[in-house]
Design a protein around this motif. Structure first.
Motif, PDB file in Angstrom:
ATOM      1  N   VAL A  18     -26.608  28.149 -13.731  1.00  0.00           N
ATOM      2  CA  VAL A  18     -25.611  29.129 -14.160  1.00  0.00           C
ATOM      3  C   VAL A  18     -24.676  29.510 -13.016  1.00  0.00           C
ATOM      4  O   VAL A  18     -25.079  29.570 -11.856  1.00  0.00           O
ATOM      5  CB  VAL A  18     -26.289  30.397 -14.716  1.00  0.00           C
ATOM      6  CG1 VAL A  18     -27.091  30.074 -15.969  1.00  0.00           C
ATOM      7  CG2 VAL A  18     -27.186  31.065 -13.678  1.00  0.00           C
ATOM      8  N   ASP A  20     -22.761  32.441 -13.575  1.00  0.00           N
ATOM      9  CA  ASP A  20     -22.928  33.889 -13.711  1.00  0.00           C
ATOM     10  C   ASP A  20     -24.419  34.197 -13.614  1.00  0.00           C
ATOM     11  O   ASP A  20     -25.198  33.840 -14.497  1.00  0.00           O
ATOM     12  CB  ASP A  20     -22.365  34.348 -15.060  1.00  0.00           C
ATOM     13  CG  ASP A  20     -22.597  35.827 -15.322  1.00  0.00           C
ATOM     14  OD1 ASP A  20     -23.057  36.540 -14.410  1.00  0.00           O
ATOM     15  OD2 ASP A  20     -22.311  36.268 -16.449  1.00  0.00           O
ATOM     16  N   LYS A  21     -24.815  34.846 -12.540  1.00  0.00           N
ATOM     17  CA  LYS A  21     -26.233  35.092 -12.277  1.00  0.00           C
ATOM     18  C   LYS A  21     -26.743  36.402 -12.900  1.00  0.00           C
ATOM     19  O   LYS A  21     -27.876  36.809 -12.641  1.00  0.00           O
ATOM     20  CB  LYS A  21     -26.484  35.132 -10.765  1.00  0.00           C
ATOM     21  CG  LYS A  21     -25.924  33.929  -9.999  1.00  0.00           C
ATOM     22  CD  LYS A  21     -26.806  32.726 -10.101  1.00  0.00           C
ATOM     23  CE  LYS A  21     -26.430  31.592  -9.168  1.00  0.00           C
ATOM     24  NZ  LYS A  21     -25.081  31.053  -9.353  1.00  0.00           N
ATOM     25  N   LEU A  24     -30.336  36.740 -14.343  1.00  0.00           N
ATOM     26  CA  LEU A  24     -31.039  35.479 -14.078  1.00  0.00           C
ATOM     27  C   LEU A  24     -32.454  35.699 -13.563  1.00  0.00           C
ATOM     28  O   LEU A  24     -33.404  35.084 -14.053  1.00  0.00           O
ATOM     29  CB  LEU A  24     -30.244  34.635 -13.077  1.00  0.00           C
ATOM     30  CG  LEU A  24     -30.945  33.379 -12.559  1.00  0.00           C
ATOM     31  CD1 LEU A  24     -31.132  32.370 -13.684  1.00  0.00           C
ATOM     32  CD2 LEU A  24     -30.159  32.762 -11.398  1.00  0.00           C
ATOM     33  N   THR A  44     -28.363  28.479  -8.317  1.00  0.00           N
ATOM     34  CA  THR A  44     -29.306  29.039  -9.282  1.00  0.00           C
ATOM     35  C   THR A  44     -30.726  28.899  -8.770  1.00  0.00           C
ATOM     36  O   THR A  44     -31.516  29.854  -8.805  1.00  0.00           O
ATOM     37  CB  THR A  44     -29.165  28.339 -10.642  1.00  0.00           C
ATOM     38  OG1 THR A  44     -27.808  28.410 -11.083  1.00  0.00           O
ATOM     39  CG2 THR A  44     -30.069  28.989 -11.677  1.00  0.00           C
ATOM     40  N   VAL A 109     -27.269  27.441 -19.496  1.00  0.00           N
ATOM     41  CA  VAL A 109     -26.100  27.026 -18.713  1.00  0.00           C
ATOM     42  C   VAL A 109     -24.925  27.934 -19.043  1.00  0.00           C
ATOM     43  O   VAL A 109     -24.617  28.144 -20.214  1.00  0.00           O
ATOM     44  CB  VAL A 109     -25.701  25.562 -19.036  1.00  0.00           C
ATOM     45  CG1 VAL A 109     -24.410  25.189 -18.309  1.00  0.00           C
ATOM     46  CG2 VAL A 109     -26.816  24.598 -18.657  1.00  0.00           C
ATOM     47  N   ASN A 110     -24.296  28.515 -18.024  1.00  0.00           N
ATOM     48  CA  ASN A 110     -22.940  29.012 -18.231  1.00  0.00           C
ATOM     49  C   ASN A 110     -22.044  28.294 -17.238  1.00  0.00           C
ATOM     50  O   ASN A 110     -22.478  27.911 -16.151  1.00  0.00           O
ATOM     51  CB  ASN A 110     -22.828  30.534 -18.183  1.00  0.00           C
ATOM     52  CG  ASN A 110     -23.413  31.156 -16.948  1.00  0.00           C
ATOM     53  OD1 ASN A 110     -22.974  30.852 -15.827  1.00  0.00           O
ATOM     54  ND2 ASN A 110     -24.392  32.040 -17.115  1.00  0.00           N
ATOM     55  N   GLU A 154     -24.870  32.404 -22.730  1.00  0.00           N
ATOM     56  CA  GLU A 154     -24.461  33.738 -22.310  1.00  0.00           C
ATOM     57  C   GLU A 154     -25.689  34.540 -21.901  1.00  0.00           C
ATOM     58  O   GLU A 154     -26.703  34.541 -22.615  1.00  0.00           O
ATOM     59  CB  GLU A 154     -23.722  34.472 -23.438  1.00  0.00           C
ATOM     60  CG  GLU A 154     -22.379  33.881 -23.800  1.00  0.00           C
ATOM     61  CD  GLU A 154     -21.684  34.677 -24.898  1.00  0.00           C
ATOM     62  OE1 GLU A 154     -22.264  35.694 -25.342  1.00  0.00           O
ATOM     63  OE2 GLU A 154     -20.584  34.285 -25.292  1.00  0.00           O
ATOM     64  N   SER A 155     -25.578  35.258 -20.792  1.00  0.00           N
ATOM     65  CA  SER A 155     -26.711  36.063 -20.320  1.00  0.00           C
ATOM     66  C   SER A 155     -27.086  37.148 -21.320  1.00  0.00           C
ATOM     67  O   SER A 155     -28.244  37.600 -21.352  1.00  0.00           O
ATOM     68  CB  SER A 155     -26.379  36.688 -18.964  1.00  0.00           C
ATOM     69  OG  SER A 155     -25.221  37.509 -19.036  1.00  0.00           O
TER      70      SER A 155
END
Length: 224
Positions: A18, A20-21, A24, A44, A109-110, A154-155
């Motif tokens: 990713v 955007d963490k 995560l 990541t 995955v982003n 998306e998170s």
């Protein structure tokens, strides 16, 4: 066993990659606590390791190094075969065993921040380098095989996955996998369209200049 139970799919191995963490580490800890083996790449993997979460690099999993300045990381049969292999197809399972391909049940995955790079006024070459190749391929593979694989782009959806895994003893439902696959296709479609706009921009400008030169309105819907 009900039909809904038979359509649930356990998550034993996940691939996380990713940009955007957000969330995560919390999600990674949850997966680890539920016995999920985590594959990852680059930043990541580093963020997960820094939080004390066990991670296996994709390059170790595939026995093939990242190359071309990171342009090739996950494009490998041991990754895509693990995602695309149908769990109830004997021929697929035989091929996976023959080539030592382990199933990957969750893909998170982003994508590289291409749109943000363009919006910030990045030059053409910077924008091109922020076009993600491996990420959309992973997303599309997981979405295609959503009968067996959960895909998250998306998170904000981590909570949904964690909720179902808690409720279903480490598995996800067919309904959630289908909904997440639909969201995944929407994301890759919009992402690809944003690339088209960038690449077509010089052609659009040249056409506009030519139309002005020849006294025509500078509009062409096909290049918008």
């Amino acid at each position: 066993m009900t039909k809904k139970d038979s359509e649930s799919r356990p998550i034993s191995r996940a691939l996380l990659s990713v940009s955007d963490k957000t969330g995560l580490v919390e999600f990674g800890k949850f997966l680890s606590q539920h016995g999920v083996k985590i594959l990852s790449t680059g930043g990541t993997a580093g963020a997960l390791r820094d939080a004390g979460i066990a991670v296996k690099d994709v390059s170790e999993h595939t026995q093939f190094p990242e190359m071309l300045d990171g342009r090739v990381k996950t494009l490998h049969p041991k990754v895509h075969g693990g995602i695309l292999g149908m769990r109830e197809n004997p021929a697929h399972q035989e091929a996976m065993q023959a080539h030592d391909i382990q199933p990957i049940d969750l893909v998170v995955v982003n994508l590289y921040p291409f749109e943000q790079t363009v919006a910030a006024g990045g030059d053409f070459d910077d924008c091109i380098e922020n076009i993600d190749i491996g990420g959309p391929a992973l997303i599309r593979a997981a979405a295609k095989n959503h009968r067996d694989v959960t895909v998250v782009v998306e998170s904000a959806d981590y909570e949904k996955v964690m909720g179902e895994m808690t409720q279903l003893n480490g598995a996800t439902s067919a309904d959630l996998r289908r909904a997440l696959a639909a969201k995944a296709y929407a994301r890759t479609g919009a992402y690809d369209f944003s690339h088209r706009r960038l690449v077509c921009r010089p052609a659009r400008r040249a056409l506009s200049r030519a139309l002005v030169l020849f006294g025509q309105a500078p509009a062409n819907a096909a290049l918008r």
